[in-house]
Design a protein around this motif. Structure first.
Motif, PDB file in Angstrom:
ATOM      1  N   GLU A 106       0.841  -1.189   0.000  1.00 47.67           N
ATOM      2  CA  GLU A 106       0.000   0.000   0.000  1.00 47.67           C
ATOM      3  C   GLU A 106       0.877   1.240   0.000  1.00 47.67           C
ATOM      4  O   GLU A 106       2.067   1.182   0.320  1.00 47.67           O
TER       5      GLU A 106
ATOM      6  N   HIS B 259       2.012   4.704   1.644  1.00 43.25           N
ATOM      7  CA  HIS B 259       2.025   5.293   2.976  1.00 43.25           C
ATOM      8  C   HIS B 259       2.662   6.679   2.922  1.00 43.25           C
ATOM      9  O   HIS B 259       3.607   6.918   2.170  1.00 43.25           O
TER      10      HIS B 259
ATOM     11  N   ASP C 187       4.099   9.588   5.715  1.00 45.28           N
ATOM     12  CA  ASP C 187       4.385   9.904   7.114  1.00 45.28           C
ATOM     13  C   ASP C 187       4.740  11.384   7.216  1.00 45.28           C
ATOM     14  O   ASP C 187       5.689  11.855   6.580  1.00 45.28           O
TER      15      ASP C 187
ATOM     16  N   PRO D 251      -3.954  14.511  10.795  1.00 49.28           N
ATOM     17  CA  PRO D 251      -4.255  13.191  11.365  1.00 49.28           C
ATOM     18  C   PRO D 251      -5.632  13.110  12.008  1.00 49.28           C
ATOM     19  O   PRO D 251      -6.217  12.028  12.089  1.00 49.28           O
ATOM     20  N   THR D 252      -6.157  14.247  12.458  1.00 46.91           N
ATOM     21  CA  THR D 252      -7.482  14.249  13.095  1.00 46.91           C
ATOM     22  C   THR D 252      -8.597  14.264  12.063  1.00 46.91           C
ATOM     23  O   THR D 252      -9.580  13.516  12.163  1.00 46.91           O
TER      24      THR D 252
ATOM     25  N   MET E  38      -8.408  13.869   8.467  1.00 49.76           N
ATOM     26  CA  MET E  38      -8.418  13.011   7.289  1.00 49.76           C
ATOM     27  C   MET E  38      -9.162  11.699   7.486  1.00 49.76           C
ATOM     28  O   MET E  38      -9.910  11.278   6.598  1.00 49.76           O
ATOM     29  N   PRO E  39      -8.995  10.991   8.623  1.00 47.91           N
ATOM     30  CA  PRO E  39      -9.771   9.751   8.792  1.00 47.91           C
ATOM     31  C   PRO E  39     -11.273   9.989   8.739  1.00 47.91           C
ATOM     32  O   PRO E  39     -12.029   9.143   8.244  1.00 47.91           O
ATOM     33  N   LEU E  40     -11.723  11.153   9.232  1.00 43.46           N
ATOM     34  CA  LEU E  40     -13.148  11.470   9.187  1.00 43.46           C
ATOM     35  C   LEU E  40     -13.591  11.791   7.768  1.00 43.46           C
ATOM     36  O   LEU E  40     -14.632  11.327   7.299  1.00 43.46           O
TER      37      LEU E  40
ATOM     38  N   PHE F 216     -12.234  10.821   4.968  1.00 43.54           N
ATOM     39  CA  PHE F 216     -12.165   9.670   4.073  1.00 43.54           C
ATOM     40  C   PHE F 216     -13.367   8.742   4.212  1.00 43.54           C
ATOM     41  O   PHE F 216     -13.542   7.825   3.417  1.00 43.54           O
ATOM     42  N   ARG F 217     -14.184   8.967   5.219  1.00 44.30           N
ATOM     43  CA  ARG F 217     -15.424   8.194   5.328  1.00 44.30           C
ATOM     44  C   ARG F 217     -16.481   8.671   4.339  1.00 44.30           C
ATOM     45  O   ARG F 217     -17.487   7.993   4.108  1.00 44.30           O
TER      46      ARG F 217
ATOM     47  N   ARG G 171     -13.800  10.441  -1.367  1.00 43.94           N
ATOM     48  CA  ARG G 171     -12.967   9.346  -1.847  1.00 43.94           C
ATOM     49  C   ARG G 171     -13.004   9.272  -3.372  1.00 43.94           C
ATOM     50  O   ARG G 171     -11.987   9.043  -4.018  1.00 43.94           O
TER      51      ARG G 171
END
Length: 350
Positions: free
Chosen positions: A36, A38, A40, A202-203, A205-207, A209-210, A215
């Motif tokens: 995948e 990645h 950082d 980091p806070t 992006m995960p939200l 991407f849902r 997407r």
């Protein structure tokens, strides 16, 4: 450093980032060696990890931080690997290739001078953020190739070649501007930028991407299937959600079948999704256009296609003309007015 561009006297405005960067092909193990991509983002470090063939082969692109008393030409991988590699848990067993380089952001003033054309890195160059450099160069090449083929084989007038720069240079300028902003954000050492990349991203992006629309947008952007040539002189009409200049939407046409299979011929062609209108087959035969009629399926509407509309497809898979009225005479008018003499067999990339 294109000799052709310099000989032609075509300017290459833009700039060079002050930082130094490295690229390394390595053999490594760890959580990030999972085939995948990645990224950082550290307080003082930045690393992209691209999977190569095989689960242990990776390409690393990172920032070279200050190495006191060392010239960049003498640096080795151990001098620059930084804490991002440790943070990702990568255990590098072997370095197959390593190099340092400086990153530029530039777009040529023009992609053509007389009989000479620029494409790829000779025409535009940008940061590695997004990994879009190779796709952009390939897009240039395909766009130019079918047009050169048509002119050289006598199926189009030389004016067709003017559409290469008109279609490709706006995208190159947008891409370089976008990657420039992204690259500045992930590499600058300002306190605001560090806060954004180490706390905010980091806070959030995960939200984000849902969200399916986001997407989809990112997929279309990075894959470049969202590029359109709607403002091109070769683009005409609209049918359903598809306009002239759009990339042909992919749809299933039957079990294990899709509408992209005919595109492998690299020829001008006509697509109809549903029953072809009267007179269309005769018009296609006169112009040397293959006609592909696909049985209508409900999912086609969701992809933007309109039932029984006529879609004229270019050799590069883009829609040249979309005609909701399915008027066969429109095909003749298109080729008569848009520097194309016919679509007969020569208009391919062969």
């Amino acid at each position: 450093s294109s000799v052709v561009r310099q000989t032609l006297g075509i300017g290459f405005p833009g700039g060079t980032y002050t930082g130094l960067f490295y690229v390394a092909d390595v053999e490594a193990t760890g959580p990030a060696a999972d085939e995948e991509l990645h990224v950082d983002l550290e307080d003082a470090d930045f690393l992209l990890v691209f999977p190569l063939k095989g689960t242990t082969r990776l390409r690393l692109v990172g920032v070279v931080r200050d190495v006191p008393g060392r010239e960049h030409t003498t640096l080795e991988f151990d001098d620059v690997k930084g804490k991002a590699i440790e943070h990702l848990g990568l255990d590098v067993a072997k370095v197959n290739w390593f190099s340092t380089y400086r990153v530029h952001h530039r777009v040529a003033h023009a992609f053509r001078a007389g009989r000479a054309f620029l494409l790829g890195d000779a025409a535009h160059i940008h940061s590695p953020v997004g990994g879009q450099g190779m796709n952009t160069g390939i897009g240039d090449a395909v766009n130019l190739a079918w047009k050169l083929a048509a002119v050289m084989q006598g199926t189009a007038r030389a004016e067709l070649l003017a559409t290469y720069e008109a279609e490709r240079i706006p995208f190159a300028r947008r891409l370089v501007a976008t990657t420039d902003r992204m690259f500045t954000l992930v590499t600058t050492r300002s306190s605001v930028a560090r806060f954004i990349r180490t706390r905010l991203v980091p806070t959030l992006m995960p939200l984000l991407f849902r969200l399916a629309p986001l997407r989809r947008f990112l997929f279309e952007t990075l894959s470049q299937i969202g590029i359109d040539y709607r403002d091109s002189a070769l683009s005409v009409g609209a049918a359903g959600g598809v306009r002239g200049g759009d990339r042909l939407p992919w749809v299933e046409t039957g079990p294990g079948q899709d509408n992209f299979a005919p595109l492998a011929s690299l020829r001008w062609q006509v697509h109809v999704y549903g029953e072809p209108p009267r007179g269309l087959a005769e018009a296609c035969a006169e112009l040397g256009l293959p006609l592909h009629a696909f049985p209508w399926r409900p999912g086609m509407r969701k992809s933007g296609l309109r039932r029984a509309a006529v879609y004229l497809i270019r050799p590069d898979g883009y829609v040249a003309m979309a005609d909701a009225r399915a008027d066969a005479a429109q095909l003749h008018r298109y080729f008569a007015t848009r520097v194309l003499r016919s679509a007969s067999p020569g208009s391919t990339l062969d």
